[in-house]
Design a protein around this motif. Structure first.
Motif, short mmCIF file in Angstrom:
data_model
loop_
_atom_site.label_atom_id
_atom_site.label_comp_id
_atom_site.label_asym_id
_atom_site.label_seq_id
_atom_site.Cartn_x
_atom_site.Cartn_y
_atom_site.Cartn_z
N ASN A 117 -2.74 -2.74 3.56
CA ASN A 117 -3.25 -3.74 2.63
C ASN A 117 -3.76 -5.00 3.34
O ASN A 117 -3.64 -6.11 2.83
N GLY A 118 -4.29 -4.82 4.55
CA GLY A 118 -4.96 -5.91 5.23
C GLY A 118 -4.12 -6.85 6.05
O GLY A 118 -4.63 -7.85 6.57
N SER A 119 -2.81 -6.53 6.22
CA SER A 119 -1.97 -7.46 6.97
C SER A 119 -0.78 -6.75 7.60
O SER A 119 -0.12 -5.93 6.96
N VAL A 120 -0.49 -7.08 8.88
CA VAL A 120 0.69 -6.56 9.58
C VAL A 120 1.44 -7.74 10.21
O VAL A 120 0.95 -8.87 10.24
N SER A 157 10.00 -0.77 8.45
CA SER A 157 10.18 -2.05 9.14
C SER A 157 8.84 -2.77 9.32
O SER A 157 7.79 -2.23 9.00
N LYS A 158 8.89 -3.98 9.84
CA LYS A 158 7.67 -4.74 10.12
C LYS A 158 6.82 -3.99 11.13
O LYS A 158 7.34 -3.40 12.08
N THR A 159 5.50 -4.03 10.95
CA THR A 159 4.58 -3.25 11.80
C THR A 159 3.98 -4.11 12.90
O THR A 159 3.51 -5.22 12.67
N ILE A 213 -9.38 -2.94 12.24
CA ILE A 213 -9.39 -3.70 10.99
C ILE A 213 -9.41 -2.76 9.79
O ILE A 213 -8.65 -2.92 8.82
N THR A 214 -10.28 -1.76 9.85
CA THR A 214 -10.37 -0.79 8.76
C THR A 214 -9.06 -0.05 8.57
O THR A 214 -8.59 0.14 7.43
N ILE A 261 -5.11 -11.29 9.51
CA ILE A 261 -4.76 -9.87 9.53
C ILE A 261 -3.35 -9.64 10.08
O ILE A 261 -2.74 -8.61 9.83
N CYS A 262 -2.82 -10.61 10.82
CA CYS A 262 -1.47 -10.50 11.33
C CYS A 262 -0.80 -11.87 11.27
O CYS A 262 -1.48 -12.91 11.34
N ARG A 263 0.50 -11.86 11.17
CA ARG A 263 1.24 -13.14 11.16
C ARG A 263 1.34 -13.70 12.57
O ARG A 263 1.29 -14.91 12.79
#
Length: 250
Positions: free
Chosen positions: A74-77, A11-13, A66-67, A100-102
């Motif tokens: 892959n750099g985005s949640v 699911s979405k993180t 961030i790391t 990094i996030c929506r």
């Protein structure tokens, strides 16, 4: 930093960053309301009970998260949320990697430094630190924080495990943090919340954050003090998270 995971990994993180002096249990009840719809990650911030390294800076904590996101996702949640110190770490994350996030939810975060308060932390708190292990003192402090009674055992257990050095470090960092100008490049959908009964510094900070992040929203929570939204009203908090993620405009 230690990362605790819950829910469906497909699911979405969502990341939930706890407040200073607390731990992952800050959001334990939110997990129950969210785990069927999301993959939830609760970092235990550096220097706190259950973490694996001492607290250094807000910037270092942000870099660790961030790391982790870059390597694991892959750099985005989908979303990152943070309370107080956790909110400051979130601000720092967004100032470095604004996509990094929506979505982001910032609760009760201070965004400008108070040098006088910062200078007083070591002499004032240094003397009272030994009292942390005293149950009477702990209950008095717990009451002042307005955390609901069910969380006292978690609070008392974990506060006793925080070293004096770590507690002084994150309290000072919290007091002296200044929002970075680069946060203006943040592209996330950012929502700022603060309690009606918070101090003037937090209220002023909320407006600073709103004015620093294009398109962000600002919500005052009636009758609430510092941190009460996520700590004492988990169902309402979880509903706010779902409303943000599943809103029609998104």
């Amino acid at each position: 930093m230690v990362f605790k995971e819950f829910g469906n990994k497909n699911s979405k993180t969502i990341f939930l960053l706890h407040g200073g002096g607390l731990s992952w249990w800050n959001y334990r009840e939110e997990v129950e309301y969210l785990k069927n719809d999301f993959h939830i990650i609760l970092p235990i911030l550096d220097g706190h009970a259950g973490s694996d390294r001492p607290f250094t800076t807000i910037e270092d904590n942000a870099e660790e998260i961030i790391t982790f996101i870059n390597e694991r996702f892959n750099g985005s949640v989908c979303m990152i949320c943070g309370l107080s110190l956790g909110g400051q770490i979130l601000l720092e994350i967004l100032s470095h990697q604004g996509d990094i996030c929506r979505h982001a939810l910032i609760e009760s975060a201070s965004a400008y430094p108070s040098k006088i308060t910062g200078a007083l932390i070591r002499p004032a708190f240094g003397c009272s630190y030994p009292l942390i292990k005293n149950k009477r003192f702990a209950k008095m402090q717990f009451k002042q924080l307005r955390i609901k009674a069910e969380l006292y055992n978690d609070y008392y257990r974990d506060t006793r495990l925080i070293s004096k050095k770590d507690m002084l470090a994150f309290m000072k960092a919290n007091t002296l943090y200044r929002i970075k100008e680069s946060i203006k490049n943040c592209s996330a959908d950012v929502h700022i919340f603060y309690g009606e009964k918070e101090n003037r510094g937090i209220k002023k900070s909320a407006k600073i954050i709103k004015n620093s992040i294009p398109g962000s929203t600002l919500t005052e929570l009636p009758d609430l003090h510092h941190g009460e939204f996520s700590i004492n009203h988990p169902q309402a908090y979880a509903e706010a998270v779902k409303a943000i993620v599943f809103s029609e405009k998104n």
